[in-house]
Enzyme design. Structure first.
Site, PDB file in Angstrom:
ATOM      1  CG  HIS A   1      -1.876  -1.067   1.390  1.00  0.00           C
ATOM      2  ND1 HIS A   1      -1.894  -1.924   2.465  1.00  0.00           N
ATOM      3  CD2 HIS A   1      -2.899  -1.444   0.588  1.00  0.00           C
ATOM      4  CE1 HIS A   1      -2.892  -2.783   2.333  1.00  0.00           C
ATOM      5  NE2 HIS A   1      -3.519  -2.521   1.195  1.00  0.00           N
TER       6      HIS A   1
ATOM      7  CE  LYS B   1     -10.886  -7.608   3.049  1.00  0.00           C
ATOM      8  NZ  LYS B   1     -10.110  -6.561   2.391  1.00  0.00           N
TER       9      LYS B   1
ATOM     10  NE  ARG C   1      -3.051  -6.963  -4.433  1.00  0.00           N
ATOM     11  CZ  ARG C   1      -3.732  -7.659  -3.558  1.00  0.00           C
ATOM     12  NH1 ARG C   1      -3.135  -8.104  -2.486  1.00  0.00           N
ATOM     13  NH2 ARG C   1      -5.014  -7.924  -3.750  1.00  0.00           N
TER      14      ARG C   1
ATOM     15  CB  SER D   1      -4.075  -6.881   5.007  1.00  0.00           C
ATOM     16  OG  SER D   1      -3.788  -5.646   4.391  1.00  0.00           O
TER      17      SER D   1
HETATM   18  N1  COA Z   1      -0.279  -4.013  -1.571  1.00  0.00           N
HETATM   19  C1  COA Z   1      -0.614  -4.988  -0.728  1.00  0.00           C
HETATM   20  N2  COA Z   1      -1.855  -5.427  -0.559  1.00  0.00           N
HETATM   21  C2  COA Z   1      -2.799  -4.833  -1.265  1.00  0.00           C
HETATM   22  C3  COA Z   1      -2.547  -3.813  -2.174  1.00  0.00           C
HETATM   23  C4  COA Z   1      -1.208  -3.398  -2.320  1.00  0.00           C
HETATM   24  N3  COA Z   1      -0.856  -2.434  -3.157  1.00  0.00           N
HETATM   25  N4  COA Z   1      -3.705  -3.438  -2.743  1.00  0.00           N
HETATM   26  C5  COA Z   1      -4.647  -4.204  -2.212  1.00  0.00           C
HETATM   27  N5  COA Z   1      -4.105  -5.043  -1.326  1.00  0.00           N
HETATM   28  C6  COA Z   1      -4.789  -6.083  -0.556  1.00  0.00           C
HETATM   29  C7  COA Z   1      -5.338  -5.602   0.736  1.00  0.00           C
HETATM   30  O1  COA Z   1      -4.400  -5.748   1.777  1.00  0.00           O
HETATM   31  C8  COA Z   1      -6.521  -6.516   0.909  1.00  0.00           C
HETATM   32  O2  COA Z   1      -6.062  -7.711   1.459  1.00  0.00           O
HETATM   33  P1  COA Z   1      -7.008  -8.607   2.382  1.00  0.00           P
HETATM   34  O3  COA Z   1      -8.210  -8.942   1.563  1.00  0.00           O
HETATM   35  O4  COA Z   1      -6.146  -9.751   2.670  1.00  0.00           O
HETATM   36  O5  COA Z   1      -7.351  -7.758   3.576  1.00  0.00           O
HETATM   37  C9  COA Z   1      -6.988  -6.795  -0.523  1.00  0.00           C
HETATM   38  O6  COA Z   1      -5.888  -6.506  -1.317  1.00  0.00           O
HETATM   39  C10 COA Z   1      -8.098  -5.937  -1.014  1.00  0.00           C
HETATM   40  O7  COA Z   1      -8.203  -4.849  -0.158  1.00  0.00           O
HETATM   41  P2  COA Z   1      -8.525  -3.349  -0.394  1.00  0.00           P
HETATM   42  O8  COA Z   1      -7.736  -2.750  -1.466  1.00  0.00           O
HETATM   43  O9  COA Z   1      -8.416  -2.715   0.935  1.00  0.00           O
HETATM   44  O10 COA Z   1      -9.941  -3.417  -0.898  1.00  0.00           O
HETATM   45  P3  COA Z   1     -11.171  -3.893  -0.115  1.00  0.00           P
HETATM   46  O11 COA Z   1     -11.795  -4.851  -1.060  1.00  0.00           O
HETATM   47  O12 COA Z   1     -10.917  -4.384   1.245  1.00  0.00           O
HETATM   48  O13 COA Z   1     -11.962  -2.523   0.054  1.00  0.00           O
HETATM   49  C11 COA Z   1     -13.188  -0.635  -0.775  1.00  0.00           C
HETATM   50  C12 COA Z   1     -12.440  -1.921  -1.048  1.00  0.00           C
HETATM   51  C13 COA Z   1     -13.107  -0.133   0.637  1.00  0.00           C
HETATM   52  C14 COA Z   1     -12.554   0.382  -1.692  1.00  0.00           C
HETATM   53  C15 COA Z   1     -14.653  -0.944  -1.165  1.00  0.00           C
HETATM   54  O14 COA Z   1     -15.156  -1.961  -0.344  1.00  0.00           O
HETATM   55  C16 COA Z   1     -15.546   0.270  -1.083  1.00  0.00           C
HETATM   56  O15 COA Z   1     -15.472   1.131  -1.915  1.00  0.00           O
HETATM   57  N6  COA Z   1     -16.412   0.335  -0.055  1.00  0.00           N
HETATM   58  C17 COA Z   1     -17.321   1.472   0.137  1.00  0.00           C
HETATM   59  C18 COA Z   1     -18.743   1.082  -0.169  1.00  0.00           C
HETATM   60  C19 COA Z   1     -18.993   1.129  -1.653  1.00  0.00           C
HETATM   61  O16 COA Z   1     -18.926   2.151  -2.299  1.00  0.00           O
HETATM   62  N7  COA Z   1     -19.328  -0.072  -2.203  1.00  0.00           N
HETATM   63  C20 COA Z   1     -19.593  -0.194  -3.614  1.00  0.00           C
HETATM   64  C21 COA Z   1     -18.314  -0.361  -4.390  1.00  0.00           C
HETATM   65  S1  COA Z   1     -18.625  -0.643  -6.089  1.00  0.00           S
END
Ligand code: COA
Length: 161
Positions: A17, A42, A91, A129
């Site tokens: 990140h 989650k 990724r 994560s």
């Molecule tokens: N390096 C390391 N890990 C990474 C990364 C990077 N550059 N980019 C993503 N990841 C990992 C994260 O650690 C996470 O791992 P985990 O699943 O083991 O915890 C995974 O990839 C995905 O996580 P993240 O990027 O945090 O996305 P998310 O799916 O958890 O959250 C939101 C996405 C918060 C952006 C999304 O849920 C959201 O927009 N929510 C708001 C409500 C909404 O608008 N919903 C409709 C969306 S269409």
């Protein structure tokens, strides 16, 4: 101003990140790291304030980045912050389908907001994560993948150390 939002759950933040945040900080005048408050289904290890504080400490060397908690639709948070660009990291190929759907849904919800994708350094493409938490839980070393403070916090939560 040329602003962007980098949203996620950050449970917790990793060097993957941070790599994306540093790249964005070089491109945009102002970057908001958006920490989702809760993200069912989650189950988070850290609450939103703990996640926010770990991000703030990890990026204290960047003076154009702000960290904010949100609990709304991402596009509504972006509008509220007067920001038309959402950054997401890509990724591996398996990220693509999920990101593709999310980007198109967000565009349908608000067509003024555009999602852009960025690749982290290849040394972090296999990092997530959950994987880091699992490795720590089983006694492995993740020194190359997250800041020391983050590792200490995971250890405290998971192993009580
Ligand atoms: N390096 C390391 N890990 C990474 C990364 C990077 N550059 N980019 C993503 N990841 C990992 C994260 O650690 C996470 O791992 P985990 O699943 O083991 O915890 C995974 O990839 C995905 O996580 P993240 O990027 O945090 O996305 P998310 O799916 O958890 O959250 C939101 C996405 C918060 C952006 C999304 O849920 C959201 O927009 N929510 C708001 C409500 C909404 O608008 N919903 C409709 C969306 S269409």
């Amino acid at each position: 101003m040329n602003n962007a939002i980098y949203p996620g759950s950050f449970d917790p933040i990793t060097y993957g990140h941070i790599d994306i945040i540093e790249r964005c900080s070089n491109i945009y005048d102002h970057l908001i790291v958006g920490v989702i408050q809760s993200n069912s289904p989650k189950k988070m290890l850290f609450n939103e304030n703990e996640r926010k504080n770990m991000i703030k400490t990890s990026i204290s060397h960047l003076n154009n980045v702000e960290v904010k908690i949100f609990n709304t639709l991402l596009v509504d948070f972006a509008s509220q912050e007067k920001c038309s660009i959402i950054i997401r990291g890509l990724r591996v190929l398996s990220d693509f389908e999920y990101e593709f759907k999310m980007a198109l849904m967000n565009r349908n919800l608000n067509e003024k907001i555009t999602t852009l994708f960025m690749m982290p350094h290849e040394k972090y493409t296999h990092v997530s994560s959950s994987l880091l938490k699992e490795v720590i839980y089983l006694g492995g070393n993740i020194d190359n993948y997250a800041p020391k403070e983050v590792i200490d916090n995971i250890n405290k939560k998971i192993n009580g150390k």
